[in-house]
Design an enzyme around this catalytic site. Structure first.
Site, PDB file in Angstrom:
ATOM      1  N   ASN A   7       1.034  -1.233   0.032  1.00 43.61           N
ATOM      2  CA  ASN A   7      -0.019  -0.242   0.025  1.00 43.61           C
ATOM      3  C   ASN A   7       0.900   1.183  -0.093  1.00 43.61           C
ATOM      4  OD1 ASN A   7      -1.796   1.968   0.686  1.00 43.61           O
ATOM      5  ND2 ASN A   7      -2.617   1.108   2.290  1.00 43.61           N
ATOM      6  N   LYS A  14       3.703   0.751   2.845  1.00 49.01           N
ATOM      7  CA  LYS A  14       3.076  -0.153   3.917  1.00 49.01           C
ATOM      8  C   LYS A  14       3.025  -1.576   3.335  1.00 49.01           C
ATOM      9  CE  LYS A  14      -0.869   0.018   7.144  1.00 49.01           C
ATOM     10  NZ  LYS A  14      -2.110   0.427   7.237  1.00 49.01           N
ATOM     11  N   ARG A  95      -2.917  -1.994  -3.180  1.00 47.95           N
ATOM     12  CA  ARG A  95      -3.987  -1.428  -2.789  1.00 47.95           C
ATOM     13  C   ARG A  95      -4.032  -0.360  -3.748  1.00 47.95           C
ATOM     14  NH1 ARG A  95      -5.168   3.324   1.304  1.00 47.95           N
ATOM     15  NH2 ARG A  95      -7.089   3.774   0.898  1.00 47.95           N
ATOM     16  N   HIS A 184     -12.682   3.495   0.846  1.00 49.52           N
ATOM     17  CA  HIS A 184     -12.624   2.585   1.654  1.00 49.52           C
ATOM     18  C   HIS A 184     -13.547   1.048   1.606  1.00 49.52           C
ATOM     19  CE1 HIS A 184     -12.363   6.080   4.894  1.00 49.52           C
ATOM     20  NE2 HIS A 184     -11.151   5.643   4.596  1.00 49.52           N
ATOM     21  N   HIS A 215     -16.827   3.096   8.753  1.00 50.76           N
ATOM     22  CA  HIS A 215     -15.241   3.058   8.993  1.00 50.76           C
ATOM     23  C   HIS A 215     -14.729   4.455   9.355  1.00 50.76           C
ATOM     24  CE1 HIS A 215     -11.195   1.954   7.409  1.00 50.76           C
ATOM     25  NE2 HIS A 215     -11.312   3.323   7.511  1.00 50.76           N
ATOM     26  N   ARG A 248     -10.434  16.529   7.344  1.00 53.03           N
ATOM     27  CA  ARG A 248     -11.292  16.772   6.319  1.00 53.03           C
ATOM     28  C   ARG A 248     -12.640  17.126   6.688  1.00 53.03           C
ATOM     29  NH1 ARG A 248     -10.428  11.137   3.441  1.00 53.03           N
ATOM     30  NH2 ARG A 248      -7.968  11.115   3.248  1.00 53.03           N
ATOM     31  N   ASP A 290      -6.260  13.935  15.982  1.00 52.46           N
ATOM     32  CA  ASP A 290      -6.365  12.434  16.549  1.00 52.46           C
ATOM     33  C   ASP A 290      -7.412  12.418  17.605  1.00 52.46           C
ATOM     34  OD1 ASP A 290      -5.589  10.386  18.327  1.00 52.46           O
ATOM     35  OD2 ASP A 290      -3.918  10.173  17.051  1.00 52.46           O
ATOM     36  N   ARG A 292      -7.648  10.468  20.016  1.00 53.80           N
ATOM     37  CA  ARG A 292      -7.367  10.450  21.433  1.00 53.80           C
ATOM     38  C   ARG A 292      -7.019  11.772  22.194  1.00 53.80           C
ATOM     39  NH1 ARG A 292      -3.456   5.643  19.183  1.00 53.80           N
ATOM     40  NH2 ARG A 292      -3.690   7.366  17.672  1.00 53.80           N
ATOM     41  N   GLY A 340     -13.728   3.666  15.291  1.00 52.48           N
ATOM     42  CA  GLY A 340     -14.673   2.728  15.547  1.00 52.48           C
ATOM     43  C   GLY A 340     -14.745   1.550  16.336  1.00 52.48           C
ATOM     44  N   GLU A 394      -7.893  -4.603   6.197  1.00 51.78           N
ATOM     45  CA  GLU A 394      -7.978  -4.680   4.502  1.00 51.78           C
ATOM     46  C   GLU A 394      -6.925  -5.566   3.785  1.00 51.78           C
ATOM     47  OE1 GLU A 394      -8.048  -0.561   5.865  1.00 51.78           O
ATOM     48  OE2 GLU A 394      -8.728  -0.030   3.773  1.00 51.78           O
TER      49      GLU A 394
HETATM   50  P1  ADP Z   1      -6.009   5.284   9.274  1.00 53.27           P
HETATM   51  O1  ADP Z   1      -7.245   5.844   8.614  1.00 53.27           O
HETATM   52  O2  ADP Z   1      -4.834   5.979   9.123  1.00 53.27           O
HETATM   53  O3  ADP Z   1      -6.075   3.757   9.233  1.00 53.27           O
HETATM   54  P2  ADP Z   1      -6.931   4.254  11.888  1.00 53.27           P
HETATM   55  O4  ADP Z   1      -7.950   3.367  11.553  1.00 53.27           O
HETATM   56  O5  ADP Z   1      -5.710   3.967  12.728  1.00 53.27           O
HETATM   57  O6  ADP Z   1      -6.518   5.278  10.936  1.00 53.27           O
HETATM   58  O7  ADP Z   1      -7.669   5.271  13.002  1.00 53.27           O
HETATM   59  C1  ADP Z   1      -7.085   6.458  13.599  1.00 53.27           C
HETATM   60  C2  ADP Z   1      -8.031   7.153  14.285  1.00 53.27           C
HETATM   61  O8  ADP Z   1      -8.406   6.235  15.328  1.00 53.27           O
HETATM   62  C3  ADP Z   1      -7.354   8.585  15.188  1.00 53.27           C
HETATM   63  O9  ADP Z   1      -8.137   9.400  15.037  1.00 53.27           O
HETATM   64  C4  ADP Z   1      -7.028   7.659  16.479  1.00 53.27           C
HETATM   65  O10 ADP Z   1      -7.072   8.867  17.185  1.00 53.27           O
HETATM   66  C5  ADP Z   1      -8.351   6.867  16.810  1.00 53.27           C
HETATM   67  N1  ADP Z   1      -8.201   6.071  17.681  1.00 53.27           N
HETATM   68  C6  ADP Z   1      -7.217   5.022  17.978  1.00 53.27           C
HETATM   69  N2  ADP Z   1      -7.263   4.402  19.137  1.00 53.27           N
HETATM   70  C7  ADP Z   1      -8.388   4.980  19.906  1.00 53.27           C
HETATM   71  C8  ADP Z   1      -8.763   5.155  21.228  1.00 53.27           C
HETATM   72  N3  ADP Z   1      -8.200   3.904  22.238  1.00 53.27           N
HETATM   73  N4  ADP Z   1      -9.717   5.726  21.447  1.00 53.27           N
HETATM   74  C9  ADP Z   1     -10.107   6.553  20.538  1.00 53.27           C
HETATM   75  N5  ADP Z   1      -9.593   6.848  19.383  1.00 53.27           N
HETATM   76  C10 ADP Z   1      -8.796   5.943  19.138  1.00 53.27           C
END
Ligand code: ADP
Length: 410
Positions: A7, A14, A95, A184, A215, A248, A290, A292, A340, A394
């Site tokens: 990817n 990746k 991908r 996605h 997603h 976005r 992010d 978190r 999610g 994926e």
């Molecule tokens: P990508 O689209 O880059 O593959 P991910 O599926 O890894 O991204 O998702 C990234 C998002 O998931 C970020 O907003 C991150 O803060 C959130 N995330 C990861 N772990 C947690 C958690 N424990 N609680 C809340 N959000 C989280």
């Protein structure tokens, strides 16, 4: 069959190596900062299945071809690798973000397919060129291995015209193929497949199932799936449309664009940057893209971070309601990707007061950390419709598609 899944992003590569017969991952890794400032600060990190520690290589990686060289060296490293020789790699799955209207499923890459991927660079200027770099680097370094393209858009090619035609002059669709594509797709397809198995076990036949998949990663999209087919999805001509995302904006009044041009003097690049990179959770909160960090800021009393989270959940909930209408009801809502799979509050807020759709969340199960990392049903025992958390994979689906197509062609 050993399948390498690749990817490529504009500055990253990746990868994950699978034993496709068992679906077992052997190693995965990421080369980052490829080509950034000449690739001087590039870094490769690789983790073998079962290992705690990462194997890292710091080396100049001016382009994807050089980066792939380091990836292949890491995979065959006598101490840290998982392969005796590169000949063991029997197929490569790429991908590819945009397949336009040309691809409704994964395909073996030949000159015609490659030309099509190149053609779609015009509508996916950030992604398809990087995907092509990966394809070309692999052909160069692993000429023996057949390659398959797995498109983010393919799963959504079953959308009916009412779902994909925009309310603009039809000639723009006919002449320029301006329409909703959706993205996605590999993730929506993977988790929908798992959800379908879970519903089937409960006695609901796959062709009758109405599933809504959410997603929620850095990019976010939601899809309505009827009898296994995508019938509506929130991303559009590009991945900017729909839900609020990390950076976005999602849905917006398009008249904002000429307003920004005429009254704020912005040019197309600035607008693109504003809506794609400075909006969403980051733009509203002013804190971070992010989730978190958003939670951390909320716990410190940051009101804009709370607003960002509330908008995120509110818009998702609105879409779940709309898609339940599209499907004429809903049998399961599925949450996947970083937010999610991990964010109980987003799941709670976005399914709040949806009992009228048959969706009853079990708060205890929603907050149970022991249910993470595996498919879990977080709805109440007697909820007529199910709320599911299903980790996406994926890469595994790309490996499975690749092995199947290469197996058939050989
Ligand atoms: P990508 O689209 O880059 O593959 P991910 O599926 O890894 O991204 O998702 C990234 C998002 O998931 C970020 O907003 C991150 O803060 C959130 N995330 C990861 N772990 C947690 C958690 N424990 N609680 C809340 N959000 C989280």
């Amino acid at each position: 069959m050993k399948v390498l899944v690749v990817n490529c992003g504009s500055s990253s590569l990746k990868y994950e190596l699978f034993e496709s017969d068992t679906g077992q991952s052997l190693a995965s890794g990421l080369a980052s900062r490829v080509g950034v400032n000449g690739g001087e600060e590039a870094l490769l990190e690789q983790k073998r299945a079962g290992d705690e520690e990462k194997f890292t290589v710091q080396a100049p990686m001016p382009d994807h071809k050089v980066a792939l060289g380091y990836v292949l060296a890491a995979l065959t490293d006598p101490e840290e690798g998982v392969l005796g020789s590169l000949d063991e790699i029997q197929a490569i799955g790429h991908r590819v973000v945009h397949g336009g209207e040309a691809f409704s499923q994964s395909v073996l890459i030949d000159a015609v397919v490659e030309a099509a991927i190149e053609r779609f660079c015009e509508i996916a200027p950030l992604h398809n060129p990087a995907n092509l770099l990966g394809i070309r680097a692999c052909r160069d370094r692993l000429p023996h291995a057949p390659m398959v393209a797995v498109f983010d858009t393919a799963f959504h090619q079953t959308l009916p015209p009412v779902a994909y035609i925009y309310g603009i002059p039809y000639e723009l669709y006919e002449e320029r193929k301006i329409r909703r594509y959706g993205f996605h797709g590999t993730s929506h397809r993977y988790v929908a497949g798992k959800a379908a198995e879970m519903l089937d076990k409960r006695g609901l036949a796959p062709e009758q199932q109405r599933i809504i998949t959410c997603h929620l990663g850095n990019g976010c999209s939601i899809t309505a799936i009827q009898g296994g087919k995508s019938v509506q999805t929130s991303m559009g001509f590009t991945p900017l449309a729909g839900l609020l995302m990390g950076t976005r904006c999602g849905d917006l009044d398009p008249a904002l664009v000429p307003y920004l041009i005429n009254h704020l003097g912005m040019d197309p690049e600035e607008i693109d940057d504003l809506l794609n990179k400075r909006s969403g959770l980051l733009g509203v909160s002013g804190v971070s893209s992010d989730m978190r960090d958003i939670h951390q800021a909320i716990s410190e009393g940051n009101a804009r971070a709370k607003l960002a989270l509330d908008i995120f959940s509110y818009r998702l909930r609105r879409y779940i309601g709309a898609y339940a209408t599209v499907l004429g009801g809903v049998d399961a809502v599925v949450f996947t990707a970083g937010i999610g799979e991990n964010d109980a509050l987003v799941r709670e807020q976005s399914t709040r007061d949806l009992e009228f759709l048959g969706l009853y969340l079990d708060q205890t199960r929603n907050n149970d950390p022991s249910l993470r990392g595996q498919p879990a049903d977080i709805s109440k025992f007697d909820s007529p419709s199910r709320i599911l958390v299903i980790p996406t994979d994926e890469e595994l689906l790309i490996a499975t598609d690749t092995a199947e197509i290469v197996g058939k062609s050989g």
